[in-house]
Design a protein around this motif. Structure first.
Motif, PDB file in Angstrom:
ATOM      1  N   PHE A 131      37.765  43.184  41.173  1.00 19.73           N
ATOM      2  CA  PHE A 131      39.195  42.893  41.260  1.00 19.73           C
ATOM      3  C   PHE A 131      39.794  43.483  42.527  1.00 19.73           C
ATOM      4  CE2 PHE A 131      43.674  43.862  40.414  1.00 19.73           C
ATOM      5  CZ  PHE A 131      44.123  42.624  40.023  1.00 19.73           C
TER       6      PHE A 131
ATOM      7  N   TRP B 219      42.016  41.136  45.128  1.00 21.41           N
ATOM      8  CA  TRP B 219      43.464  41.270  44.990  1.00 21.41           C
ATOM      9  C   TRP B 219      44.204  40.867  46.258  1.00 21.41           C
ATOM     10  CZ3 TRP B 219      47.426  40.935  42.161  1.00 21.41           C
ATOM     11  CH2 TRP B 219      48.669  41.438  42.560  1.00 21.41           C
TER      12      TRP B 219
ATOM     13  N   SER C 223      50.558  47.593  47.045  1.00 20.01           N
ATOM     14  CA  SER C 223      49.568  47.399  45.980  1.00 20.01           C
ATOM     15  C   SER C 223      48.149  47.342  46.551  1.00 20.01           C
ATOM     16  CB  SER C 223      49.874  46.115  45.200  1.00 20.01           C
ATOM     17  OG  SER C 223      49.823  44.970  46.038  1.00 20.01           O
TER      18      SER C 223
ATOM     19  N   MET D 182      48.076  54.039  32.495  1.00 21.61           N
ATOM     20  CA  MET D 182      46.750  53.602  32.953  1.00 21.61           C
ATOM     21  C   MET D 182      46.137  54.618  33.906  1.00 21.61           C
ATOM     22  SD  MET D 182      47.440  49.506  33.530  1.00 21.61           S
ATOM     23  CE  MET D 182      45.720  49.124  33.919  1.00 21.61           C
TER      24      MET D 182
ATOM     25  N   ILE E 172      49.267  49.994  38.632  1.00 24.03           N
ATOM     26  CA  ILE E 172      48.524  49.072  37.776  1.00 24.03           C
ATOM     27  C   ILE E 172      47.319  48.486  38.507  1.00 24.03           C
ATOM     28  CG2 ILE E 172      48.646  46.852  36.568  1.00 24.03           C
ATOM     29  CD1 ILE E 172      51.563  47.524  35.896  1.00 24.03           C
ATOM     30  N   ILE E 173      47.528  48.034  39.743  1.00 22.22           N
ATOM     31  CA  ILE E 173      46.435  47.434  40.519  1.00 22.22           C
ATOM     32  C   ILE E 173      45.327  48.449  40.771  1.00 22.22           C
ATOM     33  CG2 ILE E 173      45.809  46.415  42.731  1.00 22.22           C
ATOM     34  CD1 ILE E 173      47.371  44.584  40.783  1.00 22.22           C
ATOM     35  N   CYS E 174      45.709  49.680  41.106  1.00 21.51           N
ATOM     36  CA  CYS E 174      44.713  50.728  41.339  1.00 21.51           C
ATOM     37  C   CYS E 174      43.890  50.988  40.081  1.00 21.51           C
ATOM     38  CB  CYS E 174      45.404  52.007  41.797  1.00 21.51           C
ATOM     39  SG  CYS E 174      44.284  53.378  42.140  1.00 21.51           S
ATOM     40  N   SER E 175      44.546  50.998  38.931  1.00 24.29           N
ATOM     41  CA  SER E 175      43.866  51.259  37.656  1.00 24.29           C
ATOM     42  C   SER E 175      42.895  50.135  37.315  1.00 24.29           C
ATOM     43  CB  SER E 175      44.894  51.420  36.536  1.00 24.29           C
ATOM     44  OG  SER E 175      45.782  52.478  36.812  1.00 24.29           O
ATOM     45  N   ILE E 176      43.339  48.895  37.474  1.00 26.58           N
ATOM     46  CA  ILE E 176      42.455  47.762  37.178  1.00 26.58           C
ATOM     47  C   ILE E 176      41.259  47.753  38.118  1.00 26.58           C
ATOM     48  CG2 ILE E 176      42.288  45.246  37.102  1.00 26.58           C
ATOM     49  CD1 ILE E 176      45.236  45.148  36.360  1.00 26.58           C
ATOM     50  N   ALA E 177      41.511  48.018  39.400  1.00 22.96           N
ATOM     51  CA  ALA E 177      40.433  48.025  40.385  1.00 22.96           C
ATOM     52  C   ALA E 177      39.433  49.141  40.110  1.00 22.96           C
ATOM     53  CB  ALA E 177      41.012  48.181  41.789  1.00 22.96           C
TER      54      ALA E 177
ATOM     55  N   TYR F 106      38.450  50.110  37.114  1.00 20.84           N
ATOM     56  CA  TYR F 106      37.573  49.642  36.041  1.00 20.84           C
ATOM     57  C   TYR F 106      36.777  48.398  36.439  1.00 20.84           C
ATOM     58  CZ  TYR F 106      40.072  52.784  32.854  1.00 20.84           C
ATOM     59  OH  TYR F 106      40.610  53.895  32.235  1.00 20.84           O
ATOM     60  N   VAL F 107      37.396  47.533  37.227  1.00 18.86           N
ATOM     61  CA  VAL F 107      36.745  46.279  37.641  1.00 18.86           C
ATOM     62  C   VAL F 107      36.679  46.254  39.159  1.00 18.86           C
ATOM     63  CG1 VAL F 107      36.760  43.768  37.462  1.00 18.86           C
ATOM     64  CG2 VAL F 107      37.769  45.154  35.623  1.00 18.86           C
TER      65      VAL F 107
END
Length: 265
Positions: free
Chosen positions: A178, A182, A88, A254, A167-172, A174-175
């Motif tokens: 993050f 992480w 991740s 995502m 999921i972690i890549c997608s959130i990072a 946008y934010v």
């Protein structure tokens, strides 16, 4: 049909295989270089780290506090947790590190993320096999009770690591903040993954909450495969499979959504 023909399913699979292989080789060369032991660091890093901790526990005689083989307990929990954690974390820089490659029409954002996840899973898998084989040969641990059950648990946790990575890549993406925190968050989650305890050893009122953590089911399942009926485990295979599929689906959606706005440069 020519090798690169995309008009058939088999042709598409051949192209996809070539893309992933090329990305894997690029990641290995970029990360470890061509000199010295090169790509061997792929599994030497997790191998040496696990070996160092195992030897330390062995020589402080941690076995005296439990009738269970503490080395076997360690290497059936810690490496599997490091697999999903490292996979991740590595996805966070997948886009920026391979942005120029998106000029090639056959390379997609998803390919660059998957290649990094696959690399971490492969390294962790090779390290796990080597360390367990070595300890069995020198007599520090016994032969696993059910290797097939362990392989199934490892596969399910590899799927978990893949979905989590997406999921972690997608959130990072946008934010940005993050992505920077992480590593700390995943380190905090490590003790909650079941790597250092059995669910059976927890108070009864805590056990029902612990079983809602999917990583615990994977770890309990892996340890059940190794120790057999000599230990009491509470893995929920159906729950873990559902979590894997849901995370993969959410992660793919995502990645698909944020990929639309990415342009190579």
């Amino acid at each position: 049909m020519q090798y690169g023909d995309k008009t058939t399913f088999s042709g598409s699979l051949k192209i996809q295989k070539r893309v992933i292989n090329a990305l894997l080789m690029r990641e290995i060369i970029t990360r470890y270089g061509r000199n010295n032991i090169g790509f061997l660091w792929l599994f030497m890093e997790p191998l040496l780290f696990t070996l160092m901790i195992s030897v330390m526990w062995k020589f402080i005689k941690a076995d005296q506090y439990s009738t269970l083989n503490i080395i076997a307990f360690l290497i059936t929990g810690y490496p599997i947790a490091m697999m999903w954690r490292n996979a991740s974390r590595r996805t966070i820089g997948a886009i920026s590190g391979n942005l120029s490659l998106l000029y090639h029409r056959n390379i997609r954002v998803l390919d660059t993320i998957f290649a990094r996840v696959l690399l971490e899973i492969s390294g962790a898998t090779i390290a796990q096999i080597i360390i367990m084989t070595f300890f069995i040969i020198i007599g520090w641990i016994d032969v696993p009770h059910d290797i097939f059950y362990m392989l199934l648990a490892w596969l399910l946790m590899a799927l978990f690591a893949t979905g989590l990575g997406f999921i972690i890549c997608s959130i990072a993406f946008y934010v940005d903040a993050f992505g920077k925190i992480w590593g700390t968050l995943s380190f905090i989650m490590l003790p909650l993954s079941g790597a250092f305890f059995f669910v059976h050893s927890l108070p009864s009122y805590v056990q029902k909450y612990a079983l809602w953590i999917p990583m615990i089911s994977g770890t309990e399942m892996f340890r059940h495969g190794y120790f057999g009926d000599s230990v009491t485990t509470y893995e929920n295979i159906s729950f873990l499979i559902i979590c894997d599929l849901v995370m993969l689906l959410i992660g793919l959606i995502m990645v698909k959504n944020f990929s639309k706005g990415i342009e190579p440069r």
